[in-house]
Design an enzyme around this catalytic site. Sequence first.
Site, PDB file in Angstrom:
ATOM      1  CB  THR A 105      16.960  19.508 -65.914  1.00 23.00           C
ATOM      2  OG1 THR A 105      17.653  18.753 -66.906  1.00 23.00           O
ATOM      3  CG2 THR A 105      16.307  18.566 -64.904  1.00 23.00           C
ATOM      4  CD  GLU A 106      12.975  19.027 -62.514  1.00 17.36           C
ATOM      5  OE1 GLU A 106      11.852  19.488 -62.752  1.00 17.36           O
ATOM      6  OE2 GLU A 106      13.189  17.821 -62.273  1.00 17.36           O
ATOM      7  CG  LEU A 107      10.734  25.237 -66.774  1.00 17.07           C
ATOM      8  CD1 LEU A 107       9.452  25.971 -66.378  1.00 17.07           C
ATOM      9  CD2 LEU A 107      11.024  25.468 -68.251  1.00 17.07           C
TER      10      LEU A 107
END
Length: 401
Positions: A146-148
């Site tokens: 998630t979100e890198l």
Amino acid sequence: MRTICFYFQVHQPLRIKPYRFFDIGDDHYYWDDYSNKSIMRKVAQKCYLPMNALLLDLINHYNGAFKVSFSISGVCLDQFELYAPDVLESFQKLVATGHVELLSETDAHALCSLKSNDEFARMVKNHKEKIKKHFNGYEPKVFRNTELIYSDSIGAMVYELGYRGILTEGAKHILGWKSPNYVYQNAIKPELKVLLKNFQLSDDIAFRFSNKTWPAYPLTTDKFVNWINMIPKEEETLNLFMDYETFGEHQWADSGIFDFMKALPEAVFQGSDFGFSTPSEVLGRAKNIAPIHVPTPISWADEERDLTAWLGNDLQDEAFEKLYQLEHLVKQIEDEEIQRDWTYLQTSDHFYYMCTKFFSDGDIHAYFSPYDSPYDAFINYMNALSDFILRVEQHLKKQIL
């Protein structure tokens, strides 16, 4: 031949409806079905359907030499089923070409990797099952959190779940003088390979494309190819990671973004020594040059590339802590609606809406939020969470009795 690795994030949160203090204990349904459906259909028409059709044409036209990858969140897949089965079918056609890779992530696009190994493993397993269900038994081999969000310890956790590659941000404070255009290794589990986003060239497309005050405006394919030709020859992989909604939603069709993507493969093939590869292909043939040390989590967001877009103020921290205090209780409950709401309440967007960074990146945060202010987002979320806590407590009492 050097290669471009395109990865697109496909995600839409389930937004919480206006939920008042007086609804607590009375209304146990939190989701804004009308907004979620209307937004999904709007984005489907502006982005998903036309862009999927464009990519399918490109893949067929170049006989598979043009390739891309997607990470589709589980909460987005759920909404495709409900509101946009035509979009789901168009993604299935892309994957069926054999030239599109799907990545693993957390089911609810959640921040659980920062809090709970057990919940993280559950979320990853559930997402994997949804991909398998919707894409004819497809099993992802590469992970994108998630979100890198990434750190050494998160990478090690991903390796233990069976993955051999992960995508993350090429943050300047982590790389220092090093280039993002190589394959790196996790510092704890060197068997886990790490692909880093080239944020400069990615953001030229994702954020700056239609900005008329940008000195490089307008961005043409010839100009872009000239830029990638300036990358030193020994740097083999250019990772272009961005939200899929860049195309048609963040950058509107009249900006020329679809025309740019339609013309880009030909410009790359004719004007450079680059081709296109999926993450698995890159990881399968590229040499990893060194470990990348990330002791503190990084992400794609803002200038800092840290977690402060989601966990940077008292509002976010209180909501986050209050939510995950429930984990051990929720795991004792076998109720589909409780488990559904527990999953959806973890979506990172709920915390992003509470961000109070009103400086250089404030406009970006406001653009993505359905609320008038971060404080409204916090109050609405906490009202719904308060009701959820009551439901959890009531279920546990019933089970004891």
